[in-house]
Design a protein around this motif. Sequence first.
Motif, PDB file in Angstrom:
ATOM      1  N   MET A  23       0.857  -1.185   0.000  1.00  0.00           N
ATOM      2  CA  MET A  23       0.000   0.000   0.000  1.00  0.00           C
ATOM      3  C   MET A  23       0.889   1.230   0.000  1.00  0.00           C
ATOM      4  O   MET A  23       1.866   1.312   0.749  1.00  0.00           O
ATOM      5  CB  MET A  23      -0.910  -0.002   1.227  1.00  0.00           C
ATOM      6  CG  MET A  23      -1.932  -1.131   1.214  1.00  0.00           C
ATOM      7  SD  MET A  23      -3.098  -1.052   2.593  1.00  0.00           S
ATOM      8  CE  MET A  23      -1.988  -1.385   3.962  1.00  0.00           C
ATOM      9  N   VAL A  24       0.559   2.207  -0.867  1.00  0.00           N
ATOM     10  CA  VAL A  24       1.405   3.388  -1.055  1.00  0.00           C
ATOM     11  C   VAL A  24       0.560   4.643  -0.912  1.00  0.00           C
ATOM     12  O   VAL A  24      -0.500   4.772  -1.527  1.00  0.00           O
ATOM     13  CB  VAL A  24       2.081   3.367  -2.448  1.00  0.00           C
ATOM     14  CG1 VAL A  24       2.956   4.609  -2.615  1.00  0.00           C
ATOM     15  CG2 VAL A  24       2.907   2.103  -2.625  1.00  0.00           C
ATOM     16  N   LEU A  25       1.039   5.588  -0.089  1.00  0.00           N
ATOM     17  CA  LEU A  25       0.349   6.873   0.061  1.00  0.00           C
ATOM     18  C   LEU A  25       0.657   7.769  -1.127  1.00  0.00           C
ATOM     19  O   LEU A  25       1.782   7.784  -1.647  1.00  0.00           O
ATOM     20  CB  LEU A  25       0.788   7.554   1.354  1.00  0.00           C
ATOM     21  CG  LEU A  25       0.238   6.944   2.647  1.00  0.00           C
ATOM     22  CD1 LEU A  25       0.990   7.490   3.851  1.00  0.00           C
ATOM     23  CD2 LEU A  25      -1.250   7.224   2.787  1.00  0.00           C
ATOM     24  N   ASN A  26      -0.335   8.530  -1.546  1.00  0.00           N
ATOM     25  CA  ASN A  26      -0.194   9.425  -2.689  1.00  0.00           C
ATOM     26  C   ASN A  26       0.375  10.771  -2.229  1.00  0.00           C
ATOM     27  O   ASN A  26      -0.246  11.460  -1.412  1.00  0.00           O
ATOM     28  CB  ASN A  26      -1.573   9.630  -3.342  1.00  0.00           C
ATOM     29  CG  ASN A  26      -1.526  10.593  -4.512  1.00  0.00           C
ATOM     30  OD1 ASN A  26      -0.463  10.913  -5.034  1.00  0.00           O
ATOM     31  ND2 ASN A  26      -2.697  11.049  -4.939  1.00  0.00           N
ATOM     32  N   PRO A  27       1.552  11.193  -2.749  1.00  0.00           N
ATOM     33  CA  PRO A  27       2.152  12.475  -2.327  1.00  0.00           C
ATOM     34  C   PRO A  27       1.236  13.669  -2.548  1.00  0.00           C
ATOM     35  O   PRO A  27       1.245  14.618  -1.750  1.00  0.00           O
ATOM     36  CB  PRO A  27       3.411  12.573  -3.215  1.00  0.00           C
ATOM     37  CG  PRO A  27       3.737  11.162  -3.586  1.00  0.00           C
ATOM     38  CD  PRO A  27       2.407  10.466  -3.710  1.00  0.00           C
ATOM     39  N   GLU A  28       0.429  13.640  -3.611  1.00  0.00           N
ATOM     40  CA  GLU A  28      -0.479  14.759  -3.877  1.00  0.00           C
ATOM     41  C   GLU A  28      -1.495  14.907  -2.745  1.00  0.00           C
ATOM     42  O   GLU A  28      -1.785  16.020  -2.292  1.00  0.00           O
ATOM     43  CB  GLU A  28      -1.211  14.543  -5.207  1.00  0.00           C
ATOM     44  CG  GLU A  28      -2.176  15.679  -5.541  1.00  0.00           C
ATOM     45  CD  GLU A  28      -3.057  15.394  -6.745  1.00  0.00           C
ATOM     46  OE1 GLU A  28      -3.936  16.223  -7.052  1.00  0.00           O
ATOM     47  OE2 GLU A  28      -2.877  14.338  -7.374  1.00  0.00           O
ATOM     48  N   ALA A  29      -2.037  13.779  -2.300  1.00  0.00           N
ATOM     49  CA  ALA A  29      -3.014  13.821  -1.203  1.00  0.00           C
ATOM     50  C   ALA A  29      -2.362  14.307   0.084  1.00  0.00           C
ATOM     51  O   ALA A  29      -2.956  15.101   0.835  1.00  0.00           O
ATOM     52  CB  ALA A  29      -3.626  12.442  -1.000  1.00  0.00           C
ATOM     53  N   LEU A  30      -1.148  13.860   0.348  1.00  0.00           N
ATOM     54  CA  LEU A  30      -0.440  14.297   1.557  1.00  0.00           C
ATOM     55  C   LEU A  30      -0.136  15.784   1.497  1.00  0.00           C
ATOM     56  O   LEU A  30      -0.177  16.484   2.520  1.00  0.00           O
ATOM     57  CB  LEU A  30       0.852  13.497   1.725  1.00  0.00           C
ATOM     58  CG  LEU A  30       0.694  11.995   2.010  1.00  0.00           C
ATOM     59  CD1 LEU A  30       2.045  11.315   2.093  1.00  0.00           C
ATOM     60  CD2 LEU A  30      -0.090  11.772   3.307  1.00  0.00           C
TER      61      LEU A  30
END
Length: 625
Positions: free
Chosen positions: A21-28
């Motif tokens: 699972m990978v967090l999206n930099p744009e959302a962060l």
Amino acid sequence: MAPGMPMAGPVCLLENRRDKMVLNPEALEILSGISQPVVVVAIVGLYRTGKSYLMNKLVGRNQGFSLGNTVQSHTKGIWMWCIPHPQQPGKILVVLDTEGLGDVEKGDSANDSWIFALAILLSSMFVFNSMGTINQQAIEQLHYVSELTEKIRVKSSPRDDGLQDSSDFVSFFPDFVWAVRDFSLQLVMDGHTITEDEYLENALKFRPGKHRKVEEANMSRECIRLYFRKRKCFVFDQPTTQKGLLARLEEVQEDQLSLQFRQQVQRFCSYVFTDAKTKCLGEGIPVSGTWLGELAKTYVDAIARGDMPCLENAVLVLAKLENTAAVRKATLHYEQLMNRLVHLPTETQQELLDLHAACEKEALQIFMRHSFKDDKRDFQKSLMENLQRIKEDTMQKNELVSFERCNDEIKHLSEPLKKHISQGKFSVPGGYKCYLEEKKAVVDKYQKVPGKGIKADEVLQNFLKSESTMGEAILQADEALSEQEKATAAACALREAAEEKQKLLKQQQEELEQRIKYQERTYEENIIQLKKKLEEDRRQMLESQEQILQHKLKAHEAMLNEGFRDKAKKLQTEIDNLKKQQEDNKQPSFISSALDVLGTVMTIVLPGVGKLAGLGLSLISRRFK
């Protein structure tokens, strides 16, 4: 999209890939720009059960989160949509739509439980979406709840028996809403009409039996009843009987849907807007969008490492970030306020110290407002070190500016005197008297000069001392004076010099005592504000513990009434432990121990406090306990 700007549509917060699972930099980045408190609503349920439709309605749209119109699941991972809260000014509503549980296309459903856990950990209101009725099968679908204790840890140091207390989970868990879609039954039980909430609570009652399926479902029931303090149920009719419309709800006009369904959706949205609380940490500390992003990173990083996400560690990570920022904010405020209020040189040291005390008080208030869990007072110490450094730098600059200005003034005023000395004006009979008169005129003019600052007397003494040798020479060369008169005049000059020196020493001693006094004042202000913060923290903690206690007492009574005495006995142990914690937190030692830690820290930041003044720090702190 720039941080803090309104979102035109949802973005992927967490991408659920096959391997990780990978967090999206744009959302962060979007979250990092949200400094306001957030109300986070997450929805979870089986795929193709209409979750995205409800989430779109919360943001006032028909389209946004992908609904899909086939048996294929569209939402992969977790998607996020942030909007200004419709009914709570100053807050942001964050809506999280999760991929469907049990998607046959995934092959490996290992991430389902993590998606479920993250939705709970990140939200302040958790919506479970299911179809048909709340029956045994629906309860079994919530087995992820009972698995949470194996997926996440509350405390960084587990208990000796390795078990986790449900009290710890309760303080972190969101409110629970069960949304039952395509509900076709009558809300009637034993011949009486019941509410949706009564329908849910009846479904959550333990079922008798020793069969594995029954026990697993009862475990889910127990976890829902223990972990979620506030529970709510909504039932929804089928939106329309036309199958073609069901496949494309995002395109359907409102008047094409059944009136009953539209009213139910409206009630659901109204409840969320009104009752969904700000996302908070375990001790009632409101979470901003920035913090929400940091929480997501902390949890996902732990999962990627193969560790169990630890709620306590996540709070400590946030505390470190926020406390560092609190020190920075408070220091900057103090520095800007001092630069605005202090005009160098000040006439007295006390004037500067008074301004410092006022600025320091405001800086401390800012720090206390933004900091939390600074148990070792390390960050408060850091702030005090910053303020002391800036204060000392300002005091040194104040002295330097005063010294240079006074030197320039005395040099300018004494130029005629120096010129007359070099011209031999005083090397005549009676010259000593003329010299004294002209020197006195220089002193008088100097003392009338405004804005000299705190080094005025020291510079004057230096001037008089530098003139003493020349004055002695002029005195001895004055043929108009007898030897007796010369001796008397010399003695008078020595006496005046000694008086001036004593005057300067007295001023320096007074300034030293002022510094010590203000160091003690700094200590006392830190104690006062810390004690105030600790008392508020204790009040919030006791209030939270009381709510949890009442929740457990209610659950305990229900277990006894349903005949599950073994479960009630286990819960009674947790109730007793919680009562003991409450009593411990009510004791004076809860606050006094923290004040003692601060006392130890402040002796390092403010060396000599108490010792130089003859007043021990312990005596000061004792006055505030």
